[in-house]
Design an enzyme around this catalytic site. Structure first.
Site, PDB file in Angstrom:
ATOM      1  N   ASP A 294      42.091  21.881  49.172  1.00  0.00           N
ATOM      2  CA  ASP A 294      42.502  23.171  48.435  1.00  0.00           C
ATOM      3  C   ASP A 294      41.350  24.237  48.663  1.00  0.00           C
ATOM      4  O   ASP A 294      40.305  23.846  49.606  1.00  0.00           O
ATOM      5  CB  ASP A 294      42.893  23.116  47.116  1.00  0.00           C
ATOM      6  CG  ASP A 294      43.499  24.105  46.471  1.00  0.00           C
ATOM      7  OD1 ASP A 294      44.792  24.479  46.708  1.00  0.00           O
ATOM      8  OD2 ASP A 294      42.768  25.132  45.657  1.00  0.00           O
TER       9      ASP A 294
ATOM     10  N   LYS B 161      46.020  17.577  40.274  1.00  0.00           N
ATOM     11  CA  LYS B 161      45.245  18.498  40.716  1.00  0.00           C
ATOM     12  C   LYS B 161      43.639  18.057  40.285  1.00  0.00           C
ATOM     13  O   LYS B 161      43.630  17.861  39.207  1.00  0.00           O
ATOM     14  CB  LYS B 161      45.618  20.092  40.438  1.00  0.00           C
ATOM     15  CG  LYS B 161      45.158  21.197  41.289  1.00  0.00           C
ATOM     16  CD  LYS B 161      45.835  21.087  42.327  1.00  0.00           C
ATOM     17  CE  LYS B 161      45.263  22.556  43.636  1.00  0.00           C
ATOM     18  NZ  LYS B 161      46.037  22.439  44.528  1.00  0.00           N
TER      19      LYS B 161
HETATM   20  P1  NDP Z   1      40.274  28.246  51.902  1.00  0.00           P
HETATM   21  O1  NDP Z   1      39.303  27.803  51.100  1.00  0.00           O
HETATM   22  O2  NDP Z   1      40.712  27.779  53.235  1.00  0.00           O
HETATM   23  O3  NDP Z   1      40.418  29.774  51.642  1.00  0.00           O
HETATM   24  C1  NDP Z   1      40.434  30.432  50.707  1.00  0.00           C
HETATM   25  C2  NDP Z   1      40.772  31.921  50.749  1.00  0.00           C
HETATM   26  O4  NDP Z   1      40.764  32.660  49.736  1.00  0.00           O
HETATM   27  C3  NDP Z   1      39.409  32.611  51.522  1.00  0.00           C
HETATM   28  O5  NDP Z   1      39.920  33.616  52.459  1.00  0.00           O
HETATM   29  C4  NDP Z   1      38.599  33.344  50.417  1.00  0.00           C
HETATM   30  O6  NDP Z   1      37.867  34.269  50.696  1.00  0.00           O
HETATM   31  C5  NDP Z   1      39.857  33.554  49.499  1.00  0.00           C
HETATM   32  N1  NDP Z   1      39.540  33.708  47.987  1.00  0.00           N
HETATM   33  C6  NDP Z   1      39.331  32.549  47.278  1.00  0.00           C
HETATM   34  N2  NDP Z   1      38.856  33.052  45.982  1.00  0.00           N
HETATM   35  C7  NDP Z   1      39.113  34.486  46.102  1.00  0.00           C
HETATM   36  C8  NDP Z   1      38.871  35.336  45.190  1.00  0.00           C
HETATM   37  N3  NDP Z   1      38.354  34.769  43.819  1.00  0.00           N
HETATM   38  N4  NDP Z   1      39.077  36.598  45.379  1.00  0.00           N
HETATM   39  C9  NDP Z   1      39.354  36.904  46.534  1.00  0.00           C
HETATM   40  N5  NDP Z   1      39.656  36.080  47.737  1.00  0.00           N
HETATM   41  C10 NDP Z   1      39.266  34.691  47.374  1.00  0.00           C
HETATM   42  O7  NDP Z   1      41.816  27.572  50.982  1.00  0.00           O
HETATM   43  P2  NDP Z   1      43.166  27.698  51.366  1.00  0.00           P
HETATM   44  O8  NDP Z   1      43.573  28.546  52.451  1.00  0.00           O
HETATM   45  O9  NDP Z   1      43.312  26.315  51.290  1.00  0.00           O
HETATM   46  O10 NDP Z   1      43.767  28.094  50.257  1.00  0.00           O
HETATM   47  C11 NDP Z   1      44.281  29.393  49.581  1.00  0.00           C
HETATM   48  C12 NDP Z   1      45.396  29.411  48.758  1.00  0.00           C
HETATM   49  O11 NDP Z   1      46.514  28.578  48.996  1.00  0.00           O
HETATM   50  C13 NDP Z   1      44.894  28.792  47.223  1.00  0.00           C
HETATM   51  O12 NDP Z   1      45.902  29.413  46.287  1.00  0.00           O
HETATM   52  C14 NDP Z   1      45.553  27.258  47.350  1.00  0.00           C
HETATM   53  O13 NDP Z   1      45.759  26.635  46.102  1.00  0.00           O
HETATM   54  C15 NDP Z   1      46.941  27.502  48.254  1.00  0.00           C
HETATM   55  N6  NDP Z   1      47.396  26.338  48.699  1.00  0.00           N
HETATM   56  C16 NDP Z   1      46.709  25.745  49.719  1.00  0.00           C
HETATM   57  C17 NDP Z   1      47.195  24.701  50.331  1.00  0.00           C
HETATM   58  C18 NDP Z   1      46.543  23.964  51.495  1.00  0.00           C
HETATM   59  O14 NDP Z   1      46.919  23.075  52.177  1.00  0.00           O
HETATM   60  N7  NDP Z   1      45.241  24.297  51.890  1.00  0.00           N
HETATM   61  C19 NDP Z   1      48.308  23.942  50.288  1.00  0.00           C
HETATM   62  C20 NDP Z   1      49.407  24.851  49.124  1.00  0.00           C
HETATM   63  C21 NDP Z   1      48.651  25.940  48.486  1.00  0.00           C
HETATM   64  P3  NDP Z   1      36.359  34.299  50.205  1.00  0.00           P
HETATM   65  O15 NDP Z   1      35.641  33.009  51.051  1.00  0.00           O
HETATM   66  O16 NDP Z   1      35.766  35.362  50.783  1.00  0.00           O
HETATM   67  O17 NDP Z   1      35.851  34.027  48.798  1.00  0.00           O
END
Ligand code: NDP
Length: 448
Positions: free
Chosen positions: A166, A126
């Site tokens: 991510d 990571k």
């Molecule tokens: P994105 O960047 O596409 O989206 C992230 C989302 O999480 C946004 O809606 C953001 O809202 C919100 N977010 C981030 N930080 C915070 C916070 N501190 N409090 C509240 N909301 C928050 O990320 P992904 O969809 O790719 O990833 C989301 C989760 O899924 C993570 O935990 C990631 O590790 C996990 N994941 C992702 C994978 C992938 O293929 N993309 C694979 C496996 C797991 P805002 O913009 O308002 O902060």
């Protein structure tokens, strides 16, 4: 508690006192392995758990770049190469202001077991940076990505370490980083990054893979319970890549996602995020320079609850898709109080260990992150296969493979839980199934 497990947890706490997220996942995983460790004294003789909790390599570096005003900016970059026993290190890059060593070590540790569960030959890694993409121009994001890759490129390669996206890293950032990798290395190694756009070796279904995988896994659990997705209501957090893919598949399967959220609040859409227009708007929001979940409420005329999380909304299924530890005891109680029957983790470690225990002891079926969201990295590994072959597979082919992988993750986790007398505990079952393969590979590769 098994004395060996207890000792390794205590030693890890002493060595890493300032890394709460990392200690949280180490405690969760190791305590669930007690029955396995009891049965295998050879693990202690080979110091297997001590080695498992220590990353093979941690790289930290300076990233200096220039903003649009010509002012120099400095961020910190990281790559954690956690465990390479099963294959090249594989795991995403996170760009978020909260990124630190503890968060990336927790993610790398989790990734090791997740990648093992996929049945594909990939180790765990990571990385990322405390760079905050919110409000940055496209040119600033490009200059940052180029500076980041100028250093990272010396540590990665298609057979060494293969990063992906991510939080804060999607197709755009992967593109800028790949461009810089190619410029510096002068070779066509497109298997060095996954999550690429289609034009230079990306895989069909990769953008959807994590969210679709969540729902393929959920479908297996519901089938096990003689239940169905059709007609069910879902509460989701996040509005990014994972939430979008999950909402899309929920709609295709006849269910309805009624919430999404961001750092500043949540949106309640009782009609459901089911139409193509709404689902496509999620993509627009994520790509926006000033991304804000409220944009959805303004466009579609629904409620925005500022500063609140979505878990008070009544639903059959809860799927966190945002970030770590957004569900504490308080939210777990809301979920149970709402009569929610299923909880699946789209995000990594979205709940505290106490919250998970509370959900399980109150009859909620919990699907853990390392199993539920493994579809993303699984299709990334399929992207690596296509890059090696220099061929592209059809979306039907990739989708079918993804479905098979998610079914095998579910079945393997359930079988391991059963074998160790834990009933249908998918949390412990996933930890055991993921661990056994890594442990076996580590033992046979000698002390390292
Ligand atoms: P994105 O960047 O596409 O989206 C992230 C989302 O999480 C946004 O809606 C953001 O809202 C919100 N977010 C981030 N930080 C915070 C916070 N501190 N409090 C509240 N909301 C928050 O990320 P992904 O969809 O790719 O990833 C989301 C989760 O899924 C993570 O935990 C990631 O590790 C996990 N994941 C992702 C994978 C992938 O293929 N993309 C694979 C496996 C797991 P805002 O913009 O308002 O902060």
């Amino acid at each position: 508690m098994n004395a060996y497990v207890a000792r390794v947890i205590e030693d890890t706490k002493k060595k890493n006192p300032d890394q709460p997220e990392f200690l949280q996942t180490v405690t969760e995983v190791l305590t669930s392995l007690e029955n396995v460790v009891d049965k295998h004294p050879e693990y202690e003789q080979a110091a297997l758990l001590e080695r498992l909790v220590e990353p093979e390599r941690q790289v930290m570096f300076r990233v200096a770049w220039t903003d649009d005003q010509g002012k120099p900016q400095v961020n910190r970059g990281y790559r954690i190469q956690f465990n390479g026993a099963l294959g090249p290190y594989k795991g995403g890059l996170r760009f978020h202001k909260s990124v630190n060593l503890s968060i990336l070590k927790f993610l790398g540790f989790e990734q090791t077991f997740k990648n093992s569960l996929t049945t594909l030959p990939i180790g765990g890694g990571k990385g990322g940076s405390d760079f905050d993409p919110h409000g940055k121009s496209d040119a600033e994001v490009m200059r940052f990505c180029q500076a980041f890759m100028t250093e990272l490129q010396r540590h990665i390669g298609p057979s060494t370490d293969v990063p992906a996206g991510d939080i804060g890293v999607g197709g755009r950032e992967i593109g800028y980083m790949f461009g810089q990798y190619r410029r510096v290395r002068d070779s066509w190694d497109n298997g060095v990054l996954t999550g690429k756009p289609l034009s230079y070796g990306g895989s069909l279904i990769r953008p959807e893979a994590t969210g679709y995988g969540v729902m393929y896994y959920a479908d297996e659990v519901l089938k096990h319970e003689k239940d169905t997705v059709k007609g069910k209501t879902f509460v989701l957090s996040g509005y990014g890549n994972v939430a979008w893919g999950a909402a899309k598949k929920i709609a295709q399967m006849g269910g309805k996602a009624v919430t999404i959220s961001g750092h500043n609040g949540y949106v309640y859409d009782p009609a459901g995020i089911t139409t193509e227009e709404k689902l496509n708007y999620l993509l627009e929001m994520r790509a926006s320079r000033n991304a804000d979940v409220k944009m959805y409420a303004d466009k579609f005329g629904c409620e925005f609850h500022e500063g609140e999380k979505p878990w008070s909304v009544k639903a059959d299924v809860a799927i966190p898709c945002a970030t770590q530890n957004e569900i504490t005891m308080e939210e777990a109680k809301e979920i149970v109080g709402n009569g929610t029957k299923y909880y699946f983790e789209g995000a990594n470690m979205p709940a505290t260990n106490e919250a998970i225990a509370y959900l399980q002891s109150n009859g909620v079926i919990v699907g853990p992150a390392k199993a539920v969201n493994a579809g993303g990295v699984a299709v990334s590994a399929l992207e690596m296969c296509q890059n090696s072959e220099r061929l592209s597979w059809t979306s039907e082919e990739v989708d079918q493979k993804l479905k098979n992988i998610m079914k095998s993750i579910h079945d393997n986790s359930a079988a391991c839980a059963e074998e160790y007398g834990l009933g249908y505990d998918l949390v412990k079952g996933a930890n055991i199934a993921g661990f056994l393969k890594v442990a076996d590979a580590m033992l046979s590769q000698g002390l390292f």
